[in-house]
Write an enzyme that holds these catalytic residues in place. Structure first.
Site, PDB file in Angstrom:
ATOM      1  CD  GLU A 279      -3.325  -0.127   2.038  1.00 48.71           C
ATOM      2  OE1 GLU A 279      -4.263  -0.922   1.932  1.00 48.71           O
ATOM      3  OE2 GLU A 279      -3.141   0.553   3.061  1.00 48.71           O
ATOM      4  CG  HIS A 300       7.765 -29.564  -0.277  1.00 45.23           C
ATOM      5  ND1 HIS A 300       8.249 -30.802  -0.626  1.00 45.23           N
ATOM      6  CD2 HIS A 300       8.630 -29.057   0.637  1.00 45.23           C
ATOM      7  CE1 HIS A 300       9.350 -31.043   0.071  1.00 45.23           C
ATOM      8  NE2 HIS A 300       9.608 -29.998   0.846  1.00 45.23           N
ATOM      9  CE  LYS A 414     -12.337   1.576   1.151  1.00 49.20           C
ATOM     10  NZ  LYS A 414     -11.800   2.575   2.062  1.00 49.20           N
TER      11      LYS A 414
HETATM   12  O1  PA5 Z   1      -3.297   1.557   5.817  1.00 52.82           O
HETATM   13  C1  PA5 Z   1      -4.442   1.990   5.737  1.00 52.82           C
HETATM   14  O2  PA5 Z   1      -4.717   3.166   5.992  1.00 52.82           O
HETATM   15  C2  PA5 Z   1      -5.604   1.081   5.356  1.00 52.82           C
HETATM   16  O3  PA5 Z   1      -5.218  -0.199   5.038  1.00 52.82           O
HETATM   17  C3  PA5 Z   1      -6.600   1.011   6.508  1.00 52.82           C
HETATM   18  O4  PA5 Z   1      -5.956   0.494   7.642  1.00 52.82           O
HETATM   19  C4  PA5 Z   1      -7.820   0.155   6.160  1.00 52.82           C
HETATM   20  O5  PA5 Z   1      -8.366   0.573   4.947  1.00 52.82           O
HETATM   21  C5  PA5 Z   1      -8.861   0.276   7.252  1.00 52.82           C
HETATM   22  O6  PA5 Z   1      -9.249   1.610   7.435  1.00 52.82           O
HETATM   23  P1  PA5 Z   1      -9.968   2.097   8.746  1.00 52.82           P
HETATM   24  O7  PA5 Z   1      -9.088   1.858   9.914  1.00 52.82           O
HETATM   25  O8  PA5 Z   1     -10.227   3.554   8.522  1.00 52.82           O
HETATM   26  O9  PA5 Z   1     -11.251   1.318   8.877  1.00 52.82           O
END
Ligand code: PA5
Length: 426
Positions: A279, A300, A414
């Site tokens: 990310e 394996h 989303k």
């Molecule tokens: O790193 C990030 O910001 C995302 O992966 C969030 O952790 C994830 O989308 C969850 O978001 P939230 O904590 O707002 O529900």
């Protein structure tokens, strides 16, 4: 604790990347790089004593109340906690009769109807508490799971339900914050300047880890010791070397990094690492694709590809020097399985030889090998490893030329999902 970095390769690209590190390090420390409003994770280990004592008190009260603790969250809101808890827990915790602390289970990290139905069925018969964790307080998956579990826990415990629910979210924004305030739940704050995937050392990770019975002070001390090591601006800083080497390998056409461990308890740690790097770096048409494997298990299944498939891979191996227990191969009079040559050798010795043999084979197969060594798996080393990867990820993202602290691409699915479900978009 110290982390040792090694790599079998060195190249002009590596030297060039390393030369840029001084500047990138300063950008990070002085907060002049992109995404600099999200650098709060850097100082968490140094400023944690007050929050640790509040978390420990809350965790002790929860431990007295329940056998099962449900962590509702997705992405950075559960992966860090799960990574640490699995790394430190007995492998068979789920069926251990002498478990001292609640079993931690997870919800709100998928949209499977069968998963939530199975969960409700199990919770009907268990004494449980829950934490709902969402920094934004608006994420759909945990919001749905929380609505369903809220109804369940209220039906099961009545007025007492609210003592069994902890909310971890933003200090003022989001639906979860208003819900928590109106229903009177105990709440912990996710600091504004810490992004989801960098939040394991905030209450997001610390509360579930403490409920699971682990020493969060030691975890933070491990992170603090690593912070001291990594704040030094010098070429032998292991985070500089790791960030420089993975970018150099990318320039050499190695676009996939496989995080490898020979310890199955690090499986979820790899999931956390994948989110951290995937990310943080995968944007603007750039990034190394993070994947993971547990060896020797996956030798394996994936081993053939790694050895002889497309040459676009490098491996980063977390080498663990000593295991916590000792089991040796017994002598057998008949030796029909031919294993007496291993007699009295520990499983760790054999595991380490498998690791050495694999390393040599993969080097021969043109799979560059980075090795990160820790001496054992415990709270301190896992805290140190978390900080090491977070710091390296920030440096590496800057070196790559991206903002490592945003995730604009996560919105695309989303928007489509909301549209398909008929929600009015803002
Ligand atoms: O790193 C990030 O910001 C995302 O992966 C969030 O952790 C994830 O989308 C969850 O978001 P939230 O904590 O707002 O529900």
């Amino acid at each position: 604790m110290e982390i040792k970095f090694e790599c079998n390769e060195t190249s002009v690209h590596f030297e060039q990347c390393l030369q840029q590190m001084q500047h990138i390090h300063e950008q990070l420390i002085q907060g002049t790089g992109s995404g600099n409003e999200y650098l709060g994770w850097m100082d968490l280990p140094a400023n944690s004593s007050e929050i640790i004592s509040d978390i420990n008190q809350t965790a002790a009260a929860l431990q007295r109340r329940c056998d099962v603790f449900v962590v509702i969250g997705i992405g950075g809101s559960y992966l860090g906690a799960k990574a640490v808890i699995e790394a430190l827990s007995n492998h068979f915790n789920q069926i251990r009769e002498d478990r001292q602390s609640p079993l931690i289970i997870y919800a709100g990290n998928n949209l499977s109807e069968d998963y939530i139905a199975d969960l409700l069925h199990v919770l009907d018969k268990k004494d449980y508490c829950l934490a709902v964790i969402s920094k934004s307080g608006t994420t759909t998956e945990p919001a749905i799971a929380f609505r369903i579990l809220r109804e369940h826990i209220q039906a099961k415990y009545g007025q007492e339900a609210k003592e069994r629910i902890i909310a971890i979210t933003d200090k003022s924004k989001g639906a979860l914050k208003s819900l928590a305030d109106s229903l009177g739940y105990k709440t912990f704050i996710v600091p504004d300047n810490v992004g989801g995937r960098f939040s394991v050392l905030t209450p997001v990770g610390l509360l579930p880890i403490a409920v699971a019975g682990f020493d969060i002070s030691k975890l933070m001390n491990g992170a603090l010791a690593m912070r001291d090591q990594l704040l030094r601006a010098c070429n032998d800083n292991p985070a500089w070397q790791y960030a420089a080497m993975r970018n150099a390998l990318l320039q050499n056409g190695k676009a996939i990094e496989m995080l490898v461990s020979y310890e199955p308890r690090l499986t979820c740690f790899s999931e956390w690492w994948k989110q951290l790097f995937g990310e943080s770096e995968g944007k603007d048409g750039k990034g190394i694709f993070p994947v993971s494997a547990i060896y020797t298990t996956d030798l394996h299944s994936l081993g053939q590809y790694v050895q002889e498939g497309v040459r676009h891979l490098f491996e980063t191996v977390i080498h663990v020097e000593s295991s916590a227990s000792s089991v040796a191969i017994p002598y057998d009079n008949d030796d029909k399985d031919g294993l007496n040559y291993l007699c009295n050798k520990s499983i760790s010795t054999i595991n380490h030889k498998a690791e050495e043999g694999t390393r040599l084979a993969h080097i021969n197969g043109d799979v560059p090998q980075i090795t990160i060594t820790i001496d054992a798996i415990n709270e301190e080393t896992i805290g140190g490893l978390i900080y090491f990867f977070e710091f390296s990820c920030a440096l590496s993202g800057y070196l790559l030329g991206v903002n490592p602290f945003n995730q604009p691409g996560v919105e695309a699915y989303k928007q489509n999902m909301f549209h398909l479900l008929g929600r009015n978009l803002i």
